[in-house]
Design a protein around this motif. Structure first.
Motif, PDB file in Angstrom:
ATOM      1  N   THR A  41       0.858  -1.190   0.000  1.00  0.00           N
ATOM      2  CA  THR A  41       0.000   0.000   0.000  1.00  0.00           C
ATOM      3  C   THR A  41       0.898   1.245   0.000  1.00  0.00           C
ATOM      4  N   ALA A  42       0.259   2.386  -0.199  1.00  0.00           N
ATOM      5  CA  ALA A  42       0.947   3.645   0.062  1.00  0.00           C
ATOM      6  C   ALA A  42       1.367   3.613   1.529  1.00  0.00           C
ATOM      7  N   ASN A  43       2.424   4.320   1.872  1.00  0.00           N
ATOM      8  CA  ASN A  43       2.896   4.277   3.262  1.00  0.00           C
ATOM      9  C   ASN A  43       2.339   5.404   4.119  1.00  0.00           C
ATOM     10  N   LEU A  44       1.659   6.375   3.522  1.00  0.00           N
ATOM     11  CA  LEU A  44       1.106   7.484   4.305  1.00  0.00           C
ATOM     12  C   LEU A  44      -0.379   7.301   4.547  1.00  0.00           C
ATOM     13  N   CYS A  45      -0.792   7.486   5.789  1.00  0.00           N
ATOM     14  CA  CYS A  45      -2.202   7.453   6.151  1.00  0.00           C
ATOM     15  C   CYS A  45      -2.933   8.558   5.392  1.00  0.00           C
ATOM     16  N   THR A  46      -4.129   8.273   4.944  1.00  0.00           N
ATOM     17  CA  THR A  46      -4.919   9.264   4.199  1.00  0.00           C
ATOM     18  C   THR A  46      -5.528  10.321   5.110  1.00  0.00           C
ATOM     19  N   HIS A  47      -5.442  10.141   6.408  1.00  0.00           N
ATOM     20  CA  HIS A  47      -6.029  11.097   7.347  1.00  0.00           C
ATOM     21  C   HIS A  47      -5.008  12.079   7.893  1.00  0.00           C
ATOM     22  N   GLY A  48      -3.894  11.559   8.426  1.00  0.00           N
ATOM     23  CA  GLY A  48      -2.969  12.444   9.118  1.00  0.00           C
ATOM     24  C   GLY A  48      -1.549  12.449   8.593  1.00  0.00           C
ATOM     25  N   ASN A  49      -1.343  11.832   7.421  1.00  0.00           N
ATOM     26  CA  ASN A  49      -0.015  11.756   6.818  1.00  0.00           C
ATOM     27  C   ASN A  49       1.037  11.113   7.724  1.00  0.00           C
ATOM     28  N   ALA A  50       0.626  10.198   8.571  1.00  0.00           N
ATOM     29  CA  ALA A  50       1.559   9.423   9.387  1.00  0.00           C
ATOM     30  C   ALA A  50       2.049   8.238   8.563  1.00  0.00           C
ATOM     31  N   ARG A  51       3.270   7.804   8.814  1.00  0.00           N
ATOM     32  CA  ARG A  51       3.840   6.655   8.110  1.00  0.00           C
ATOM     33  C   ARG A  51       3.246   5.366   8.685  1.00  0.00           C
ATOM     34  N   LEU A  52       2.597   4.597   7.835  1.00  0.00           N
ATOM     35  CA  LEU A  52       1.964   3.364   8.289  1.00  0.00           C
ATOM     36  C   LEU A  52       2.970   2.313   8.721  1.00  0.00           C
ATOM     37  N   CYS A  53       4.196   2.391   8.213  1.00  0.00           N
ATOM     38  CA  CYS A  53       5.224   1.432   8.650  1.00  0.00           C
ATOM     39  C   CYS A  53       5.533   1.598  10.135  1.00  0.00           C
ATOM     40  N   ASP A  54       5.114   2.707  10.733  1.00  0.00           N
ATOM     41  CA  ASP A  54       5.282   2.922  12.171  1.00  0.00           C
ATOM     42  C   ASP A  54       4.048   2.489  12.957  1.00  0.00           C
TER      43      ASP A  54
END
Length: 103
Positions: A41-54
């Motif tokens: 997937t994209a690595n940035l959350c669509t809500h808060g631009n947090a890195r999903l790998c974290d």
């Protein structure tokens, strides 16, 4: 239009039941190892631009580390509030021990 498959990482470097960020095709994507499969997937959350790998992976759900929204890594569906937008997903192919992603 043909699909361009980008070599991302060796299959054995994708952690099982966890997530890792990789650079592929000039963008950062998240790769998830779940039940022997690999999802991208994209690595940035669509809500808060947090890195999903974290974030925290449980089964097929990745939880954003910022506001605890969850996405299904198989199809990018936003599963709960505060998420309102689905996550981009990418097809994955395993070949000769390497993970390829179609971007």
């Amino acid at each position: 239009m043909s699909t361009e498959w980008i070599k991302a990482i060796a299959r054995d470097e994708v952690p099982e039941e966890d997530v890792i960020a990789v650079q592929a095709g000039g963008r950062e994507i998240a790769l998830y190892g779940v039940d022997g499969e690999v999802y991208a997937t994209a690595n940035l959350c669509t809500h808060g631009n947090a890195r999903l790998c974290d974030g925290f992976l449980e089964g097929h759900e990745i939880e954003c580390p910022l506001h605890q929204g969850r996405f299904d890594v198989r199809d990018g569906r936003a599963l709960c509030s505060p998420l309102r937008e689905n996550l981009a997903t990418y097809p994955v192919r395993i070949e000769d021990g390497m993970v390829f992603v179609a971007l």
